[in-house]
Design a protein around this motif. Structure first.
Motif, PDB file in Angstrom:
ATOM      1  N   ALA A 138       0.947  -1.178  -0.022  1.00 22.83           N
ATOM      2  CA  ALA A 138      -0.134  -0.171   0.104  1.00 22.83           C
ATOM      3  C   ALA A 138       0.755   1.222  -0.121  1.00 22.83           C
ATOM      4  N   PHE A 184      -4.145   1.723   8.127  1.00 25.38           N
ATOM      5  CA  PHE A 184      -3.510   2.517   6.798  1.00 25.38           C
ATOM      6  C   PHE A 184      -3.815   3.836   7.093  1.00 25.38           C
ATOM      7  N   THR A 192      -4.364   7.220   5.061  1.00 19.44           N
ATOM      8  CA  THR A 192      -4.279   7.808   3.676  1.00 19.44           C
ATOM      9  C   THR A 192      -5.278   8.900   3.986  1.00 19.44           C
ATOM     10  N   LEU A 229      -7.207   2.715  -2.099  1.00 14.36           N
ATOM     11  CA  LEU A 229      -6.779   1.731  -1.012  1.00 14.36           C
ATOM     12  C   LEU A 229      -7.463   0.589  -0.904  1.00 14.36           C
ATOM     13  N   TYR A 267      -7.104  -1.684  -3.652  1.00 17.83           N
ATOM     14  CA  TYR A 267      -5.772  -2.460  -3.531  1.00 17.83           C
ATOM     15  C   TYR A 267      -5.988  -3.673  -2.532  1.00 17.83           C
TER      16      TYR A 267
END
Length: 98
Positions: free
Chosen positions: A17, A52, A54, A62, A65
């Motif tokens: 990522a 994560f 972001t 994301l 992914y």
């Protein structure tokens, strides 16, 4: 945030990522015990949580992914909005995910 069943898989998801610039940073938490219902049975498993960082504009990338890279049939993918944060940090997240 997502979970997976090994430290190695968690690191691969995190690294992928960040390399793809869909997350500025990913933090892996030590194993947690998850208790859940799956296919009509109560399961208990150790999992690693990956958080994560972001920008809102990169969430869809994301999620895409994670859906592609994750090996679970139905991966946990949860987003919580950031309502406030340090201006410098938030600018860094935006820069690293652009």
């Amino acid at each position: 945030m997502t979970t997976t069943d090994s430290a190695e898989k968690a690191e691969a998801l995190a690294r992928g990522a960040v390399e793809a610039r869909v997350a500025a940073c990913a933090q892996i938490s030590a194993p947690v015990t998850s208790v859940y219902r799956w296919e009509q049975a109560i399961e208990t498993a150790q999992e690693w949580q990956v958080l994560f960082k972001t920008a809102a504009a990169r969430y869809e990338a994301l999620e895409t992914y994670l859906v592609v890279a994750h090996d679970y049939d139905t991966p946990e993918i949860i987003a919580t909005p950031v309502t406030r944060g340090g201006a410098g940090y938030l600018a860094w997240v935006a820069e690293e995910t652009s």
